[in-house]
Design a protein around this motif. Structure first.
Motif, mmCIF file in Angstrom:
data_model
loop_
_atom_site.group_PDB
_atom_site.id
_atom_site.type_symbol
_atom_site.label_atom_id
_atom_site.label_comp_id
_atom_site.label_asym_id
_atom_site.label_seq_id
_atom_site.Cartn_x
_atom_site.Cartn_y
_atom_site.Cartn_z
ATOM 1 N N LEU A 61 0.801 -1.224 0.000
ATOM 2 C CA LEU A 61 0.000 0.000 0.000
ATOM 3 C C LEU A 61 0.839 1.282 0.000
ATOM 4 O O LEU A 61 0.332 2.341 0.376
ATOM 5 C CB LEU A 61 -0.943 0.001 1.211
ATOM 6 C CG LEU A 61 -1.970 -1.128 1.237
ATOM 7 C CD1 LEU A 61 -2.707 -1.147 2.566
ATOM 8 C CD2 LEU A 61 -2.935 -0.989 0.081
ATOM 9 N N GLU A 62 2.083 1.206 -0.438
ATOM 10 C CA GLU A 62 2.948 2.396 -0.439
ATOM 11 C C GLU A 62 2.340 3.538 -1.263
ATOM 12 O O GLU A 62 2.504 4.705 -0.925
ATOM 13 C CB GLU A 62 4.339 2.091 -1.019
ATOM 14 C CG GLU A 62 5.132 1.084 -0.259
ATOM 15 C CD GLU A 62 5.061 -0.305 -0.879
ATOM 16 O OE1 GLU A 62 6.069 -1.016 -0.831
ATOM 17 O OE2 GLU A 62 3.991 -0.682 -1.416
ATOM 18 N N GLU A 63 1.653 3.186 -2.325
ATOM 19 C CA GLU A 63 1.093 4.202 -3.228
ATOM 20 C C GLU A 63 0.076 5.081 -2.506
ATOM 21 O O GLU A 63 -0.092 6.253 -2.849
ATOM 22 C CB GLU A 63 0.461 3.517 -4.449
ATOM 23 C CG GLU A 63 0.535 4.295 -5.715
ATOM 24 C CD GLU A 63 1.910 4.853 -6.078
ATOM 25 O OE1 GLU A 63 1.947 6.013 -6.514
ATOM 26 O OE2 GLU A 63 2.933 4.156 -5.936
ATOM 27 N N LEU A 64 -0.587 4.535 -1.506
ATOM 28 C CA LEU A 64 -1.526 5.312 -0.700
ATOM 29 C C LEU A 64 -0.828 6.536 -0.107
ATOM 30 O O LEU A 64 -1.334 7.656 -0.180
ATOM 31 C CB LEU A 64 -2.101 4.424 0.416
ATOM 32 C CG LEU A 64 -2.990 5.097 1.440
ATOM 33 C CD1 LEU A 64 -4.361 5.360 0.840
ATOM 34 C CD2 LEU A 64 -3.124 4.221 2.668
ATOM 35 N N ILE A 65 0.350 6.334 0.462
ATOM 36 C CA ILE A 65 1.090 7.437 1.086
ATOM 37 C C ILE A 65 1.626 8.392 0.026
ATOM 38 O O ILE A 65 1.613 9.604 0.207
ATOM 39 C CB ILE A 65 2.227 6.888 1.979
ATOM 40 C CG1 ILE A 65 1.646 6.034 3.116
ATOM 41 C CG2 ILE A 65 3.081 8.021 2.545
ATOM 42 C CD1 ILE A 65 0.680 6.759 4.038
ATOM 43 N N ARG A 66 2.081 7.861 -1.096
ATOM 44 C CA ARG A 66 2.564 8.735 -2.175
ATOM 45 C C ARG A 66 1.430 9.623 -2.699
ATOM 46 O O ARG A 66 1.640 10.794 -3.020
ATOM 47 C CB ARG A 66 3.183 7.894 -3.280
ATOM 48 C CG ARG A 66 4.466 7.231 -2.823
ATOM 49 C CD ARG A 66 5.231 6.557 -3.941
ATOM 50 N NE ARG A 66 6.399 5.890 -3.399
ATOM 51 C CZ ARG A 66 6.498 4.573 -3.223
ATOM 52 N NH1 ARG A 66 5.510 3.776 -3.581
ATOM 53 N NH2 ARG A 66 7.597 4.055 -2.717
ATOM 54 N N ASN A 67 0.228 9.076 -2.771
ATOM 55 C CA ASN A 67 -0.929 9.866 -3.201
ATOM 56 C C ASN A 67 -1.281 10.936 -2.177
ATOM 57 O O ASN A 67 -1.637 12.059 -2.546
ATOM 58 C CB ASN A 67 -2.134 8.968 -3.465
ATOM 59 C CG ASN A 67 -1.975 8.141 -4.720
ATOM 60 O OD1 ASN A 67 -1.209 8.491 -5.612
ATOM 61 N ND2 ASN A 67 -2.677 7.027 -4.786
#
Length: 75
Positions: A61-67
């Protein structure tokens, strides 16, 4: 349950020391975060954030934080 501000802070927090100093926590290599999980996370807010990064990476879920970082620019 994590609060919104914690996730926003996490998105903008950089590693304050060590080999990966100044790298965003979410961008730390997975092996490094796994090593901290085995060794023990630092005390305080940094440790809480690193624990969360571990869980996010574990679940892809890294993309959640990048978003979040894009949606809530620091300023």
């Amino acid at each position: 349950m994590l609060d919104k501000q914690f996730l926003i802070d996490l998105a903008h927090t950089k590693m304050p020391f060590g080999k990966y100093k100044d790298r965003y926590l979410i961008d730390l290599p997975e092996y490094y975060v796994v090593w901290y999980n085995q060794k023990g996370f630092p005390k305080g807010k940094l440790g809480d954030m690193l624990k969360q990064v571990y869980e996010l990476k574990l679940n892809g879920l890294e993309e959640l934080i990048r978003n979040i970082k894009k949606q809530y620019p620091k300023g």
